[in-house]
Each structure stands twice: as structure tokens, then as C-alpha cells.
Design a protein around this motif. Structure first.
Motif, PDB file in Angstrom:
ATOM      1  N   GLU A  56      42.686  40.342  37.295  1.00 18.16           N
ATOM      2  CA  GLU A  56      43.419  39.561  38.296  1.00 18.16           C
ATOM      3  C   GLU A  56      43.578  40.339  39.595  1.00 18.16           C
ATOM      4  O   GLU A  56      43.445  39.783  40.696  1.00 18.16           O
ATOM      5  CB  GLU A  56      44.789  39.180  37.727  1.00 18.16           C
ATOM      6  CG  GLU A  56      45.579  38.198  38.572  1.00 18.16           C
ATOM      7  CD  GLU A  56      46.545  38.887  39.532  1.00 18.16           C
ATOM      8  OE1 GLU A  56      47.020  38.226  40.481  1.00 18.16           O
ATOM      9  OE2 GLU A  56      46.806  40.097  39.339  1.00 18.16           O
ATOM     10  N   GLN A  57      43.838  41.644  39.515  1.00 15.54           N
ATOM     11  CA  GLN A  57      43.950  42.466  40.710  1.00 15.54           C
ATOM     12  C   GLN A  57      42.634  42.500  41.480  1.00 15.54           C
ATOM     13  O   GLN A  57      42.614  42.341  42.703  1.00 15.54           O
ATOM     14  CB  GLN A  57      44.368  43.889  40.322  1.00 15.54           C
ATOM     15  CG  GLN A  57      45.806  44.027  39.854  1.00 15.54           C
ATOM     16  CD  GLN A  57      46.794  43.937  41.006  1.00 15.54           C
ATOM     17  OE1 GLN A  57      46.713  44.703  41.976  1.00 15.54           O
ATOM     18  NE2 GLN A  57      47.719  43.000  40.926  1.00 15.54           N
ATOM     19  N   PHE A  58      41.538  42.669  40.770  1.00 12.87           N
ATOM     20  CA  PHE A  58      40.237  42.646  41.421  1.00 12.87           C
ATOM     21  C   PHE A  58      39.966  41.273  42.031  1.00 12.87           C
ATOM     22  O   PHE A  58      39.479  41.167  43.164  1.00 12.87           O
ATOM     23  CB  PHE A  58      39.127  42.981  40.425  1.00 12.87           C
ATOM     24  CG  PHE A  58      38.831  44.448  40.298  1.00 12.87           C
ATOM     25  CD1 PHE A  58      38.403  45.187  41.383  1.00 12.87           C
ATOM     26  CD2 PHE A  58      38.970  45.092  39.079  1.00 12.87           C
ATOM     27  CE1 PHE A  58      38.120  46.539  41.258  1.00 12.87           C
ATOM     28  CE2 PHE A  58      38.693  46.447  38.942  1.00 12.87           C
ATOM     29  CZ  PHE A  58      38.270  47.180  40.042  1.00 12.87           C
ATOM     30  N   GLY A  59      40.286  40.227  41.286  1.00 12.15           N
ATOM     31  CA  GLY A  59      39.989  38.878  41.747  1.00 12.15           C
ATOM     32  C   GLY A  59      40.693  38.527  43.049  1.00 12.15           C
ATOM     33  O   GLY A  59      40.088  37.938  43.955  1.00 12.15           O
ATOM     34  N   ARG A  60      41.960  38.884  43.169  1.00 10.73           N
ATOM     35  CA  ARG A  60      42.697  38.579  44.390  1.00 10.73           C
ATOM     36  C   ARG A  60      42.114  39.340  45.575  1.00 10.73           C
ATOM     37  O   ARG A  60      41.970  38.788  46.673  1.00 10.73           O
ATOM     38  CB  ARG A  60      44.173  38.920  44.204  1.00 10.73           C
ATOM     39  CG  ARG A  60      44.860  38.090  43.140  1.00 10.73           C
ATOM     40  CD  ARG A  60      46.321  38.433  43.002  1.00 10.73           C
ATOM     41  NE  ARG A  60      47.100  37.891  44.115  1.00 10.73           N
ATOM     42  CZ  ARG A  60      48.424  37.980  44.201  1.00 10.73           C
ATOM     43  NH1 ARG A  60      49.108  38.613  43.243  1.00 10.73           N
ATOM     44  NH2 ARG A  60      49.072  37.459  45.215  1.00 10.73           N
ATOM     45  N   ALA A  61      41.800  40.610  45.364  1.00  5.50           N
ATOM     46  CA  ALA A  61      41.229  41.398  46.455  1.00  5.50           C
ATOM     47  C   ALA A  61      39.860  40.872  46.867  1.00  5.50           C
ATOM     48  O   ALA A  61      39.558  40.772  48.066  1.00  5.50           O
ATOM     49  CB  ALA A  61      41.137  42.870  46.032  1.00  5.50           C
ATOM     50  N   ALA A  92      41.936  48.172  46.716  1.00  3.71           N
ATOM     51  CA  ALA A  92      42.896  47.610  45.763  1.00  3.71           C
ATOM     52  C   ALA A  92      43.422  46.296  46.316  1.00  3.71           C
ATOM     53  O   ALA A  92      43.210  45.968  47.486  1.00  3.71           O
ATOM     54  CB  ALA A  92      44.066  48.568  45.555  1.00  3.71           C
ATOM     55  N   TRP A  93      44.127  45.558  45.472  1.00  2.15           N
ATOM     56  CA  TRP A  93      44.995  44.491  45.967  1.00  2.15           C
ATOM     57  C   TRP A  93      46.345  45.107  46.301  1.00  2.15           C
ATOM     58  O   TRP A  93      46.769  45.129  47.438  1.00  2.15           O
ATOM     59  CB  TRP A  93      45.128  43.368  44.947  1.00  2.15           C
ATOM     60  CG  TRP A  93      46.127  42.323  45.378  1.00  2.15           C
ATOM     61  CD1 TRP A  93      47.376  42.097  44.858  1.00  2.15           C
ATOM     62  CD2 TRP A  93      45.956  41.373  46.429  1.00  2.15           C
ATOM     63  NE1 TRP A  93      47.995  41.085  45.538  1.00  2.15           N
ATOM     64  CE2 TRP A  93      47.146  40.610  46.507  1.00  2.15           C
ATOM     65  CE3 TRP A  93      44.926  41.096  47.324  1.00  2.15           C
ATOM     66  CZ2 TRP A  93      47.321  39.587  47.442  1.00  2.15           C
ATOM     67  CZ3 TRP A  93      45.098  40.081  48.257  1.00  2.15           C
ATOM     68  CH2 TRP A  93      46.279  39.337  48.300  1.00  2.15           C
TER      69      TRP A  93
END
Length: 305
Positions: A131-136, A111-112
Motif C-alpha cells: 500500500e505504501q508503494f502503491g500510493r507513492a 517513500a510515501w
């Protein structure tokens, strides 16, 4: 334990304490035994203190007491994101993620923000999930030089939007669900849609789900695990905070018993290899013994892929 068992170890890194203290201990344990695992990293902030909002879920308080959560996770962890600032997990020691990759483990995204995903996923839009996937993924690639190709959802929480984003990202596989028995990889169907990214379900109960139930303790819990192993693929999710912490000796005893029984150890990626056409199975939230709330569960198998 029965003949022709294969065991895939899935390691979830949820917290800063688990990352900085439990992960190195587990890497040492696995290295001594020449075992490779699939390891999934919470990449961003440790907001563990916010998980106390689960106190109103049925079974949460009893689970916290049964598993001695305050001593397992530490007081600071239980305050992160509330009374204490949320520290960044992987950025605090990027070398630990690189070590896991360099030692040949199958590494991916957990996860992020672990607590946000586990507690608030159903309220997130597809764009917020993306967005959560992208940051991680950005941080994983920056630290390792590799694009992550797999993920495992916190708390086995998923939605049709989350599965759709995984398809967009082109993951090789994900491990977001629970499923009884060694059924192996499948294609998930949720909300009437069949998704392309294979799922590999956790098949064994986690240590915190078993600990303290039916009198199970350090002397008896491994016998229960050995009894639960079935022919075919068994997937065991462990946590750096437990098996990499106070329960490390219990986990080592389990591994040594499996080795003595000539168990074959696989990573989840290896378990997926050469599987051919995968069956389709429905996924839906369900309660399971020993865990508060619901998790994504594999329900039934249908023909075709």
C-alpha cells in the motif's frame, strides 16, 4: 582520488523543506555542471516531527547535535506531524518533480511516508508495504505521466517483504542498502530468499555521518571524500536538506574537485547497464559508524545469480 573512478550521485528528498528549497538549488548546481543524478522522492506527508521518537536510540542525540539538525531542517520541519499538521511534499509543488524528470535525471520513489518506513518497516505487513508503494507510485505517475521504475528506501531500511513487493512491482533496480567499496549492483538474498530486483548499494558515508567526526569540517571533509574514492563504481547519497541547504558550497567544492580529476559521473541506471549476470549477496541489518540504529548492509557475495 584514484584513476578509473566512476561516481553515481544518489539524491534523497526527505522533507518538504528539502523538496521546495534544497532540490531546486541542487538541480541548478547539477545543471551548471551538466551532471545527471538519481533522485528519489518522498511523495506523501512530511511527518518529520515523529522522528524524534528516535531519541532513545544510541547515538541519535549526539548525531543531531553534531550535524546541527535544528538549523539544517528548520524548526517547522521538526514539528511536522506532531504539533504542526504534516504537509504533503510533492503535491505542494508538483512542478519540481516534473523539472527533475524533464532535465534528464533518473527519478524514482523514496517513500510515501518517510518516517513511517524508516521507523516502522519491520512491523508492516506485506500488504501494508504494498500500500505504501502503491500510493507513492500513483502520485508519481499522475505528476509525471511515467510509471516509476526504481526506488531507494528511507534510512536504508528493508525487509524480505519489502524486497518481495519490489519484485512484484517489476522495478528495474533499487538502492536500499549500504556496502563498502565499489562492488556494484547485485541480487539481494534476505531471510533465505534470493530476490530478482537488482540492488545498487551506497558505498560512501553520508555527510551527516562524517560531519564533526575526527575534526572534519567544511575545510577538510572533501579531502576525506576524495581519499575514500576507489577504482570502479562509487555511490554517494546526498540529501536535499544538507547538500541542498547549508552545506551546498561544500558539495559544490566536492563536485568541482571530482571534475578537475576527470571523474566519470553516472546515474544508478547507467551503472546497472550492461552488467550481465549479477552476483548474489546476503543483506542484513547492521550498525555503521556515524548513524544511530541499524541499516541494511550487503554482507557477502555468493556464486550464481
Amino acid at each position: 582520488m584514484t584513476d578509473n573512478c566512476a561516481l553515481a550521485l544518489k539524491i534523497d528528498v526527505d522533507t518538504l523543506k528539502g523538496y521546495r528549497e534544497g532540490l531546486p538549488r541542487l538541480l541548478d548546481v547539477l545543471k551548471r555542471r551538466e551532471i545527471r543524478a538519481s533522485i528519489f522522492f518522498s511523495m506523501g506527508p512530511d511527518n518529520s516531527g515523529k522522528a524524534l521518537r528516535r531519541i532513545f536510540r544510541r547515538g541519535f542525540v549526539s548525531k543531531m547535535l553534531r550535524t546541527r539538525a535544528p538549523s539544517t531542517y528548520g524548526l517547522r520541519t521538526l514539528l511536522y506531524g506532531t504539533l504542526l499538521p504534516a504537509p504533503m511534499i510533492v503535491e505542494s509543488r508538483p512542478d519540481l518533480l516534473r523539472r527533475a524528470v524533464d532535465e534528464g535525471h533518473d527519478c524514482g520513489i523514496h517513500a510515501w511516508d518517510h518516517v513511517l518506513w524508516q521507523d516502522r518497516l519491520t512491523g508492516l505487513s506485506r500488504e501494508a508495504v504494498r500500500e505504501q508503494f502503491g500510493r507513492a507510485m500513483e502520485l508519481f505517475e499522475r505528476v509525471t505521466g511515467r510509471t516509476p521504475a526504481c526506488c531507494a528506501a528511507p534510512g536504508w531500511q528493508t525487509t524480505p517483504d519489502a524486497l518481495a513487493v519490489q519484485d512484484e512491482l517489476g522495478f528495474d533496480y533499487c538502492s536500499d542498502v549500504r556496502g563498502a567499496g565499489p562492488a556494484g549492483p547485485f541480487l539481494p538474498r534476505m531471510g533465505g530468499t534470493t530476490f530478482r530486483t537488482p540492488q545498487i548499494p551506497t558505498t560512501l558515508p553520508t555527510l551527516d555521518e562524517l560531519w564533526g567526526t575526527d575534526g572534519l569540517n567544511a575545510e577538510t571533509v572533501n579531502d576525506r571524500y576524495l581519499d575514500l574514492l576507489e577504482p570502479g563504481l562509487n555511490v554517494h547519497t546526498i540529501h536535499t536538506e544538507m547538500e541542498g541547504g547549508a552545506m551546498s558550497a561544500v558539495f559544490e567544492g566536492f563536485l568541482d574537485a571530482c571534475i578537475a580529476g576527470e571523474m566519470a559521473f553516472l546515474t544508478l541506471r547507467e551503472a546497472l547497464a550492461d552488467r550481465g549476470d549479477l552476483p548474489v549477496s546476503d543483506v542484513a541489518p547492521r550498525g555503521i559508524p556515524g548513524r544511530a540504529g541499524t541499516v541494511a548492509v550487503r554482507l557477502q557475495e555468493a556464486s550464481g545469480g
